[in-house]
Design a protein around this motif. Structure first.
Motif, PDB file in Angstrom:
ATOM      1  N   ALA A  61       0.636  -0.745  -0.307  1.00 39.32           N
ATOM      2  CA  ALA A  61      -0.058  -0.229   0.139  1.00 39.32           C
ATOM      3  C   ALA A  61       0.591   1.288   0.010  1.00 39.32           C
ATOM      4  O   ALA A  61       0.941   2.484  -0.595  1.00 39.32           O
ATOM      5  CB  ALA A  61      -0.996   0.003   1.393  1.00 39.32           C
ATOM      6  N   SER A  62       2.112   1.221   0.593  1.00 42.35           N
ATOM      7  CA  SER A  62       3.261   2.244   1.260  1.00 42.35           C
ATOM      8  C   SER A  62       3.477   2.492  -0.717  1.00 42.35           C
ATOM      9  O   SER A  62       3.765   3.961  -0.914  1.00 42.35           O
ATOM     10  CB  SER A  62       3.936   2.338   2.371  1.00 42.35           C
ATOM     11  N   LEU A  63       4.073   1.687  -0.906  1.00 43.51           N
ATOM     12  CA  LEU A  63       5.009   1.079  -2.014  1.00 43.51           C
ATOM     13  C   LEU A  63       4.172   2.114  -3.518  1.00 43.51           C
ATOM     14  O   LEU A  63       4.247   3.492  -4.365  1.00 43.51           O
ATOM     15  CB  LEU A  63       5.356   0.184  -3.019  1.00 43.51           C
ATOM     16  N   THR A  64       2.750   2.055  -3.348  1.00 44.98           N
ATOM     17  CA  THR A  64       1.888   2.232  -4.542  1.00 44.98           C
ATOM     18  C   THR A  64       1.377   3.597  -4.257  1.00 44.98           C
ATOM     19  O   THR A  64       0.913   4.862  -5.228  1.00 44.98           O
ATOM     20  CB  THR A  64       0.301   1.207  -4.444  1.00 44.98           C
ATOM     21  N   LEU A  65       1.201   3.698  -2.945  1.00 48.16           N
ATOM     22  CA  LEU A  65       1.041   5.590  -2.791  1.00 48.16           C
ATOM     23  C   LEU A  65       2.289   5.893  -2.870  1.00 48.16           C
ATOM     24  O   LEU A  65       1.761   6.809  -3.516  1.00 48.16           O
ATOM     25  CB  LEU A  65       0.845   5.494  -1.358  1.00 48.16           C
ATOM     26  N   LEU A  66       3.264   6.213  -2.881  1.00 50.53           N
ATOM     27  CA  LEU A  66       4.640   6.757  -2.633  1.00 50.53           C
ATOM     28  C   LEU A  66       5.093   6.616  -4.721  1.00 50.53           C
ATOM     29  O   LEU A  66       5.343   7.991  -4.709  1.00 50.53           O
ATOM     30  CB  LEU A  66       6.124   5.977  -2.040  1.00 50.53           C
ATOM     31  N   ASP A  67       4.684   5.872  -5.359  1.00 51.48           N
ATOM     32  CA  ASP A  67       5.000   5.765  -6.319  1.00 51.48           C
ATOM     33  C   ASP A  67       3.741   6.876  -7.299  1.00 51.48           C
ATOM     34  O   ASP A  67       4.224   7.471  -8.053  1.00 51.48           O
ATOM     35  CB  ASP A  67       4.618   4.492  -7.256  1.00 51.48           C
ATOM     36  N   LYS A  68       2.604   7.242  -6.751  1.00 53.28           N
ATOM     37  CA  LYS A  68       1.796   7.476  -7.577  1.00 53.28           C
ATOM     38  C   LYS A  68       2.060   8.964  -7.216  1.00 53.28           C
ATOM     39  O   LYS A  68       1.622   9.786  -8.022  1.00 53.28           O
ATOM     40  CB  LYS A  68       0.556   6.920  -6.480  1.00 53.28           C
ATOM     41  N   ILE A  69       2.728   9.031  -5.927  1.00 58.35           N
ATOM     42  CA  ILE A  69       3.410  10.445  -5.977  1.00 58.35           C
ATOM     43  C   ILE A  69       4.773  11.140  -6.309  1.00 58.35           C
ATOM     44  O   ILE A  69       4.783  12.059  -6.156  1.00 58.35           O
ATOM     45  CB  ILE A  69       2.827  11.161  -4.774  1.00 58.35           C
ATOM     46  N   GLY A  70       5.174  10.498  -6.956  1.00 59.04           N
ATOM     47  CA  GLY A  70       6.504  10.443  -7.535  1.00 59.04           C
ATOM     48  C   GLY A  70       7.564  10.527  -6.839  1.00 59.04           C
ATOM     49  O   GLY A  70       8.995  10.683  -7.787  1.00 59.04           O
ATOM     50  N   PHE A  71       7.101   9.655  -6.204  1.00 60.98           N
ATOM     51  CA  PHE A  71       8.833   8.580  -5.818  1.00 60.98           C
ATOM     52  C   PHE A  71       8.994   7.356  -6.918  1.00 60.98           C
ATOM     53  O   PHE A  71       8.592   6.600  -7.319  1.00 60.98           O
ATOM     54  CB  PHE A  71       8.901   8.022  -4.300  1.00 60.98           C
ATOM     55  N   GLU A  72      10.356   7.396  -6.248  1.00 60.34           N
ATOM     56  CA  GLU A  72      11.353   6.579  -7.848  1.00 60.34           C
ATOM     57  C   GLU A  72      12.379   5.695  -6.592  1.00 60.34           C
ATOM     58  O   GLU A  72      12.805   6.192  -5.861  1.00 60.34           O
ATOM     59  CB  GLU A  72      11.712   6.387  -8.760  1.00 60.34           C
ATOM     60  N   HIS A  73      12.286   4.349  -6.984  1.00 63.19           N
ATOM     61  CA  HIS A  73      13.182   3.092  -6.619  1.00 63.19           C
ATOM     62  C   HIS A  73      14.776   3.373  -6.788  1.00 63.19           C
ATOM     63  O   HIS A  73      14.418   3.503  -7.576  1.00 63.19           O
ATOM     64  CB  HIS A  73      12.622   1.926  -6.642  1.00 63.19           C
ATOM     65  N   VAL A  74      15.489   3.847  -5.475  1.00 65.17           N
ATOM     66  CA  VAL A  74      17.013   4.472  -5.568  1.00 65.17           C
ATOM     67  C   VAL A  74      17.626   3.518  -5.285  1.00 65.17           C
ATOM     68  O   VAL A  74      18.710   3.033  -5.550  1.00 65.17           O
ATOM     69  CB  VAL A  74      17.255   5.648  -4.971  1.00 65.17           C
ATOM     70  N   ARG A  75      17.552   2.496  -4.443  1.00 68.31           N
ATOM     71  CA  ARG A  75      18.526   1.185  -4.298  1.00 68.31           C
ATOM     72  C   ARG A  75      17.924   0.210  -2.639  1.00 68.31           C
ATOM     73  O   ARG A  75      16.683   1.197  -2.247  1.00 68.31           O
ATOM     74  CB  ARG A  75      19.446   2.060  -3.352  1.00 68.31           C
ATOM     75  N   ASP A  76      18.779   0.004  -2.380  1.00 65.84           N
ATOM     76  CA  ASP A  76      17.902  -1.207  -1.121  1.00 65.84           C
ATOM     77  C   ASP A  76      18.723  -1.240  -0.137  1.00 65.84           C
ATOM     78  O   ASP A  76      20.189  -0.564  -0.401  1.00 65.84           O
ATOM     79  CB  ASP A  76      17.271  -2.866  -1.727  1.00 65.84           C
ATOM     80  N   MET A  77      18.794  -1.600   1.570  1.00 69.47           N
ATOM     81  CA  MET A  77      19.540  -0.969   2.090  1.00 69.47           C
ATOM     82  C   MET A  77      18.766  -3.260   2.822  1.00 69.47           C
ATOM     83  O   MET A  77      17.759  -2.842   3.506  1.00 69.47           O
ATOM     84  CB  MET A  77      19.760  -0.820   3.402  1.00 69.47           C
ATOM     85  N   LYS A  78      20.103  -2.696   3.296  1.00 69.21           N
ATOM     86  CA  LYS A  78      19.734  -4.402   4.397  1.00 69.21           C
ATOM     87  C   LYS A  78      19.815  -4.088   5.481  1.00 69.21           C
ATOM     88  O   LYS A  78      21.652  -3.014   6.049  1.00 69.21           O
ATOM     89  CB  LYS A  78      21.281  -5.343   3.299  1.00 69.21           C
ATOM     90  N   GLU A  79      19.289  -4.847   6.313  1.00 61.80           N
ATOM     91  CA  GLU A  79      18.804  -4.252   7.760  1.00 61.80           C
ATOM     92  C   GLU A  79      19.919  -4.706   8.845  1.00 61.80           C
ATOM     93  O   GLU A  79      20.305  -6.755   7.922  1.00 61.80           O
ATOM     94  CB  GLU A  79      17.718  -4.237   8.470  1.00 61.80           C
ATOM     95  N   ASP A  80      20.140  -4.996  10.037  1.00 62.97           N
ATOM     96  CA  ASP A  80      21.008  -5.730  10.508  1.00 62.97           C
ATOM     97  C   ASP A  80      19.791  -7.035  10.780  1.00 62.97           C
ATOM     98  O   ASP A  80      21.278  -7.976  11.275  1.00 62.97           O
ATOM     99  CB  ASP A  80      20.915  -5.455  11.945  1.00 62.97           C
TER     100      ASP A  80
END
Length: 176
Positions: A135-154
């Motif tokens: 849901a958040s990924l869809t929302l952010l895509d809709k308002i112009g956010f683009e994937h820039v990278r992935d982070m590995k968490e601890d």
């Protein structure tokens, strides 16, 4: 203290001491907290977090944190703050499940982004999202956010880093 922001249906304003129960209820709701930070914390930890909004964040003017209200009721939480790992400012938002499905998340995220661009003078804002939070990924895509990278968490999991750049067509969704 952060400025008060208004959208068509939402009011973003500094928290009041009497918001503690609503804040804790929001953060204790696993449907919300599963997507925030390290997930659901103890009630005591959420109460301590609420207290730090006043004693640290507001007192030292560290970054902007808002209570999100609709029709006078606390329905969410919002922030925009520096994130050294990302090298810029990150938006954070959460809405109570009772506010889901009405487009309020989009309205809220757009308001925070507009504040970053219009008031803070930013040219780019970030968001970090669990890949399972569709849901958040869809929302952010809709308002112009683009994937820039992935982070590995601890813990070995992955977090998507998204960014939105200021464009010439950006217009503030904040009401006058």
């Amino acid at each position: 203290m952060p400025p008060t922001l208004r959208t068509e249906r939402l009011l973003l304003e500094p928290y009041l001491a009497e918001d503690e129960e609503g804040f804790v209820a929001l953060f204790q709701d696993t449907r919300v907290s599963q997507w925030m930070g390290d997930g659901t914390a103890s009630e005591a930890a959420d109460r301590a977090l609420f207290g730090r909004i006043f004693t640290k964040v507001y007192a030292q003017d560290l970054f902007d944190v808002w209570a999100v209200r609709r029709d006078g009721l606390l329905v969410g939480h919002a922030e925009i703050k520096p994130n050294d790992v990302l090298g810029g400012h990150e938006i954070i938002y959460a809405l109570a499940p009772t506010a889901w499905g009405a487009g309020l998340g989009t309205e809220l995220a757009e308001a925070i982004v507009a504040h970053g661009f219009d008031t803070l003078g930013l040219t780019k804002v970030y968001a970090t999202v669990d890949p399972a939070n569709k849901a958040s990924l869809t929302l952010l895509d809709k308002i112009g956010f683009e994937h820039v990278r992935d982070m590995k968490e601890d813990d070995g999991s992955t977090t998507h880093v998204l960014a939105r750049r200021l464009t010439a067509s950006d217009k503030s969704p904040l009401a006058p």
